[in-house]
Enzyme design. Structure first.
Site, mmCIF file in Angstrom:
data_model
loop_
_atom_site.group_PDB
_atom_site.id
_atom_site.type_symbol
_atom_site.label_atom_id
_atom_site.label_comp_id
_atom_site.label_asym_id
_atom_site.label_seq_id
_atom_site.Cartn_x
_atom_site.Cartn_y
_atom_site.Cartn_z
ATOM 1 N N ASP A 30 26.048 44.618 43.011
ATOM 2 C CA ASP A 30 26.995 43.636 43.402
ATOM 3 C C ASP A 30 26.101 42.439 43.677
ATOM 4 O OD1 ASP A 30 28.144 42.568 47.092
ATOM 5 O OD2 ASP A 30 27.595 41.383 45.882
ATOM 6 N N HIS A 98 36.183 48.782 48.908
ATOM 7 C CA HIS A 98 34.948 49.094 48.802
ATOM 8 C C HIS A 98 34.311 49.333 49.562
ATOM 9 C CE1 HIS A 98 35.392 44.978 49.342
ATOM 10 N NE2 HIS A 98 34.090 44.412 49.754
HETATM 11 P P1 AMP Z 1 32.864 41.708 51.373
HETATM 12 O O1 AMP Z 1 32.808 40.747 51.900
HETATM 13 O O2 AMP Z 1 33.525 43.339 52.172
HETATM 14 O O3 AMP Z 1 34.572 42.205 50.321
HETATM 15 O O4 AMP Z 1 32.652 42.650 49.842
HETATM 16 C C1 AMP Z 1 32.675 41.908 48.584
HETATM 17 C C2 AMP Z 1 31.636 41.980 47.679
HETATM 18 O O5 AMP Z 1 32.218 42.487 46.140
HETATM 19 C C3 AMP Z 1 30.846 40.924 48.027
HETATM 20 O O6 AMP Z 1 29.190 41.631 48.444
HETATM 21 C C4 AMP Z 1 30.533 40.509 46.226
HETATM 22 O O7 AMP Z 1 28.957 39.165 46.546
HETATM 23 C C5 AMP Z 1 30.835 41.455 45.532
HETATM 24 N N1 AMP Z 1 31.699 40.500 44.351
HETATM 25 C C6 AMP Z 1 32.263 39.648 44.179
HETATM 26 N N2 AMP Z 1 32.335 39.779 42.716
HETATM 27 C C7 AMP Z 1 31.890 40.328 41.903
HETATM 28 C C8 AMP Z 1 31.537 40.990 40.809
HETATM 29 N N3 AMP Z 1 32.441 39.793 39.753
HETATM 30 N N4 AMP Z 1 30.810 41.695 39.883
HETATM 31 C C9 AMP Z 1 29.698 42.229 41.559
HETATM 32 N N5 AMP Z 1 30.223 41.653 42.477
HETATM 33 C C10 AMP Z 1 31.370 41.290 43.728
#
Ligand code: AMP
Length: 112
Positions: A30, A98
């Protein structure tokens, strides 16, 4: 670029620290870790959220949990939390299914 950042990671259009990949799933760190270990496991199939999956996804959904087991086992992580945020009110910000793997610290319950 698509409007789905995780699809762009699957397509290797944007970089990610990839931990695991197979035909069905991808796992990567993440970008904004909420614990010392914070890994996301995603299906390559573009399912927006858990509630958008259907009976045909039974094998895929089981596979994602086995990927969690494989990653944590390979990294010798015995205690961890697995979380799925389904919908904006539950905290979902990226609309591609995810599983969060969180580890390396103590977690409270219930979550905030
Ligand atoms: P959610 O809030 O459950 O939708 O989780 C989305 C997650 O994706 C968050 O923890 C973000 O930090 C992560 N995230 C967003 N963009 C990226 C990226 N480019 N690479 C890795 N993680 C990401």
């Amino acid at each position: 670029m698509s409007n789905n950042i995780f699809q762009d990671i699957i397509d290797k259009k944007i970089p990610a620290e990839i931990i695991y990949e197979d035909d069905l799933a991808l796992a990567f760190n993440d970008i904004s870790p909420q614990a010392p270990i914070h890994i996301l496991v995603i299906p390559k199939k573009p399912i927006t959220k858990l509630s958008a999956s259907d009976d045909d996804d039974q094998k895929l959904l089981g596979h994602l949990l086995l990927v969690v087991k494989k990653i944590t086992s390979d990294k010798n992580i015995s205690d961890y939390r697995v979380a799925i945020n389904n919908g904006a009110e539950a905290g979902q910000t990226v609309f591609h299914l995810h599983l969060h793997i969180l580890a390396g610290r103590t977690f409270g319950w219930p979550t905030g």
